[in-house]
Enzyme design. Structure first.
Site, PDB file in Angstrom:
ATOM      1  N   ASP A 149       1.255  -0.835  -0.217  1.00 43.31           N
ATOM      2  CA  ASP A 149      -0.207   0.297   0.083  1.00 43.31           C
ATOM      3  C   ASP A 149       1.342   0.939   0.014  1.00 43.31           C
ATOM      4  OD1 ASP A 149      -2.000  -1.463   0.296  1.00 43.31           O
ATOM      5  OD2 ASP A 149      -2.777  -0.718   2.213  1.00 43.31           O
ATOM      6  N   ASP A 192      -1.098   7.733   7.932  1.00 44.61           N
ATOM      7  CA  ASP A 192      -1.071   6.016   8.124  1.00 44.61           C
ATOM      8  C   ASP A 192       0.257   6.004   9.338  1.00 44.61           C
ATOM      9  OD1 ASP A 192      -1.422   5.473   4.929  1.00 44.61           O
ATOM     10  OD2 ASP A 192      -2.857   4.480   6.301  1.00 44.61           O
ATOM     11  N   GLU A 219       0.247  -3.178  10.625  1.00 47.54           N
ATOM     12  CA  GLU A 219       0.794  -2.562   8.888  1.00 47.54           C
ATOM     13  C   GLU A 219       1.381  -2.156   8.351  1.00 47.54           C
ATOM     14  OE1 GLU A 219      -3.384  -0.382   6.777  1.00 47.54           O
ATOM     15  OE2 GLU A 219      -1.948  -1.249   5.361  1.00 47.54           O
ATOM     16  N   GLU A 220       2.327  -0.771   8.828  1.00 44.14           N
ATOM     17  CA  GLU A 220       2.958  -0.246   8.756  1.00 44.14           C
ATOM     18  C   GLU A 220       4.174  -0.377   8.918  1.00 44.14           C
ATOM     19  OE1 GLU A 220       1.787   1.667   6.219  1.00 44.14           O
ATOM     20  OE2 GLU A 220      -0.047   1.628   6.590  1.00 44.14           O
ATOM     21  N   ASP A 238      -4.394  -2.279  12.649  1.00 42.39           N
ATOM     22  CA  ASP A 238      -4.239  -1.211  10.951  1.00 42.39           C
ATOM     23  C   ASP A 238      -4.428   0.212  11.641  1.00 42.39           C
ATOM     24  OD1 ASP A 238      -6.606  -1.179   8.183  1.00 42.39           O
ATOM     25  OD2 ASP A 238      -4.971   0.004   9.146  1.00 42.39           O
ATOM     26  N   LEU A 276      -4.183   3.236  10.845  1.00 44.73           N
ATOM     27  CA  LEU A 276      -5.692   3.831   9.465  1.00 44.73           C
ATOM     28  C   LEU A 276      -5.738   3.378   8.894  1.00 44.73           C
ATOM     29  CD1 LEU A 276      -6.753   6.162   8.013  1.00 44.73           C
ATOM     30  CD2 LEU A 276      -6.014   6.870  10.477  1.00 44.73           C
ATOM     31  N   ASP A 277      -7.428   3.027   9.037  1.00 47.77           N
ATOM     32  CA  ASP A 277      -7.757   1.784   7.905  1.00 47.77           C
ATOM     33  C   ASP A 277      -9.158   2.853   7.074  1.00 47.77           C
ATOM     34  OD1 ASP A 277      -9.266  -0.405   6.780  1.00 47.77           O
ATOM     35  OD2 ASP A 277     -10.815   0.701   8.240  1.00 47.77           O
ATOM     36  N   GLU A 330      -7.444  -7.453  10.188  1.00 46.64           N
ATOM     37  CA  GLU A 330      -8.443  -6.701   9.637  1.00 46.64           C
ATOM     38  C   GLU A 330      -9.423  -7.546   9.607  1.00 46.64           C
ATOM     39  OE1 GLU A 330      -7.073  -4.576   5.959  1.00 46.64           O
ATOM     40  OE2 GLU A 330      -7.398  -3.026   6.380  1.00 46.64           O
TER      41      GLU A 330
HETATM   42  P1  AHG Z   1      -6.309   0.022   4.361  1.00 43.79           P
HETATM   43  O1  AHG Z   1      -6.464   1.684   4.332  1.00 43.79           O
HETATM   44  O2  AHG Z   1      -5.855   0.219   6.137  1.00 43.79           O
HETATM   45  O3  AHG Z   1      -5.209   0.006   3.533  1.00 43.79           O
HETATM   46  O4  AHG Z   1      -7.577  -0.247   4.332  1.00 43.79           O
HETATM   47  C1  AHG Z   1      -8.016  -0.198   3.049  1.00 43.79           C
HETATM   48  C2  AHG Z   1      -9.335  -0.834   3.143  1.00 43.79           C
HETATM   49  C3  AHG Z   1     -10.650  -0.737   4.176  1.00 43.79           C
HETATM   50  O5  AHG Z   1     -10.412   0.180   4.598  1.00 43.79           O
HETATM   51  C4  AHG Z   1     -11.521  -1.051   2.526  1.00 43.79           C
HETATM   52  O6  AHG Z   1     -12.712  -1.696   3.110  1.00 43.79           O
HETATM   53  C5  AHG Z   1     -10.934  -1.538   1.787  1.00 43.79           C
HETATM   54  O7  AHG Z   1      -9.304  -1.428   0.929  1.00 43.79           O
HETATM   55  C6  AHG Z   1     -11.145  -0.641   0.442  1.00 43.79           C
HETATM   56  O8  AHG Z   1     -10.460  -1.160  -0.600  1.00 43.79           O
HETATM   57  P2  AHG Z   1     -10.565  -0.527  -1.929  1.00 43.79           P
HETATM   58  O9  AHG Z   1     -10.398   0.868  -2.011  1.00 43.79           O
HETATM   59  O10 AHG Z   1     -10.133  -1.887  -3.053  1.00 43.79           O
HETATM   60  O11 AHG Z   1     -11.987  -0.324  -2.181  1.00 43.79           O
HETATM   61 MN    MN Z   2      -7.450  -1.275   6.833  1.00 43.47          MN
HETATM   62 MN    MN Z   3      -4.571   0.866   7.239  1.00 47.36          MN
HETATM   63 MN    MN Z   4      -3.296   0.208   3.666  1.00 55.27          MN
END
Ligand code: AHG
Ligand code: MN
Ligand code: MN
Ligand code: MN
Length: 328
Positions: free
Chosen positions: A59, A65, A87-88, A106, A108-109, A273
């Site tokens: 990511d 984050d 996660e980070e 996680d 920052l989700d 998650e």
């Molecule tokens: P994070 O920001 O911690 O990486 O998580 C993002 C996850 C979750 O929060 C969300 O349901 C999903 O990614 C969204 O995925 P898309 O952007 O592919 O829709």
């Molecule tokens: Mn997340």
């Molecule tokens: Mn995250």
């Molecule tokens: Mn992420």
């Protein structure tokens, strides 16, 4: 006066030493969440800016984050934790070697939503540490989700919420500035058994296996199709926001595996998650699977392992499993 988070944790932990350590950890996380929320609402340009690096899962790392990871790592260092997995950060970090707990987080989700002021959150999972884990730390975050002693998530939206479970129901708290802390908003939330809404990133339709396409097709067909009723769709892009909505009014969330190379097992991470979300959803009377297998029964291959994730109203999650079992 609704009970405070402290009173709730006292009642959940009793005199059990390990549970009391879980309670202490959750209290410290709650303090950290208020600090992070204040940073978010104070704004300041750059929180949504890419830092230039990527995390272990590939990511893009945003400024927030990294800021969130630092805030929660400080809270972890003040807690009775032997290991911190984020996660980070590529690898688990050893904190207090003799402590009885480990935490995966996680920080920052919903990072893609930071700069658009859409609800984001923090997700945490608290696990026991056994002697075998001290000997081989790589095992600590390969425990099944059914081993969690506590789990939950903070929601940074119009309200600052904490949704948590220690295995005895799922409870919702709201931060009350007047009270100066978290107060109970919903004791023992219960997921509605009937789903009227579904949550999925429909732009990935061409990547899904046929059973998932058929299941979504039938929802889209509404009252003109085999379900004989209409459904609504919501996709926030922050797991915490979709999960809280489903806890509150039922529904089903799907992030299936898809054909893309790094999303063959879906996008969401099992340890920090899917497992904590599954723990809260199942303690609210819902179900959480990878499509067929209960999430809490899956042994992670490592801290950043991914899994397909289907969760929400029990009957609807079971229906998805039937589409997968009998794709005709
Ligand atoms: P994070 O920001 O911690 O990486 O998580 C993002 C996850 C979750 O929060 C969300 O349901 C999903 O990614 C969204 O995925 P898309 O952007 O592919 O829709
Ligand atoms: Mn997340
Ligand atoms: Mn995250
Ligand atoms: Mn992420």
């Amino acid at each position: 006066m609704a009970s405070s988070l402290d009173a709730h944790l006292e009642s959940q932990c009793g005199n059990d030493p390990l549970k009391r350590q879980v309670g202490t950890t959750i209290r410290n996380l709650a303090t950290a969440a208020v600090k992070l929320r204040n940073k978010i609402t104070a704004g300041g340009e750059g929180l949504g800016q890419a830092k230039g690096g990527t995390n272990a899962g590939g990511d893009v790392q945003k400024e927030l984050d990294v800021v969130a990871d630092k805030i929660f790592m400080e809270a972890a260092e003040a807690s009775p934790l032997a290991f911190f997995g984020s996660e980070e950060q590529d690898d688990a970090v050893l904190l207090k070697p003799d402590a009885g707990l480990a935490m995966a987080i996680d920080p920052l989700d919903g990072s893609s939503n930071i700069e658009t002021d859409v609800t984001i959150g923090t997700i945490f999972s608290i696990l026991p540490v056994e002697e075998e884990h001290r000997a081989d730390p790589s095992k600590v975050f390969r425990q099944k989700g059914s081993r969690q002693l506590g789990a939950g998530f903070f929601v940074y939206g119009p309200q600052l919420l904490l949704v948590m479970s220690m295995g005895n129901g799922t409870h919702v708290f709201i931060f009350s500035p007047g009270f100066g802390g978290f107060v109970e908003l919903n004791a023992s939330i219960a997921i509605a058994d009937k789903a009227n809404e579904f949550a999925i990133n429909a732009s990935n339709y061409r990547h899904w296996d046929q059973p998932i396409r058929s299941y979504i097709d039938d929802l889209l067909a509404g009252s003109e199709g085999p379900r004989e009723r209409d459904f609504n769709m919501r996709w926030v892009g922050s797991l915490v926001a979709d999960c809280y909505r489903i806890l509150l009014r039922g529904g089903i969330f799907l992030y299936p595996g898809d054909g893309r190379k790094n999303y063959a097992k879906g996008r969401l991470r099992l340890v920090y998650e899917a497992n904590p979300v599954a723990f809260c959803v199942e303690n609210a009377g819902g179900r959480a699977t990878d499509g067929t297998t209960p999430i809490l029964d899956i042994e992670p291959e490592g801290l950043h392992d991914r899994t397909p994730l289907v969760f929400g109203s029990g009957r609807e999650v079971e229906r998805v499993a039937r589409y997968i079992a009998d794709p005709s």
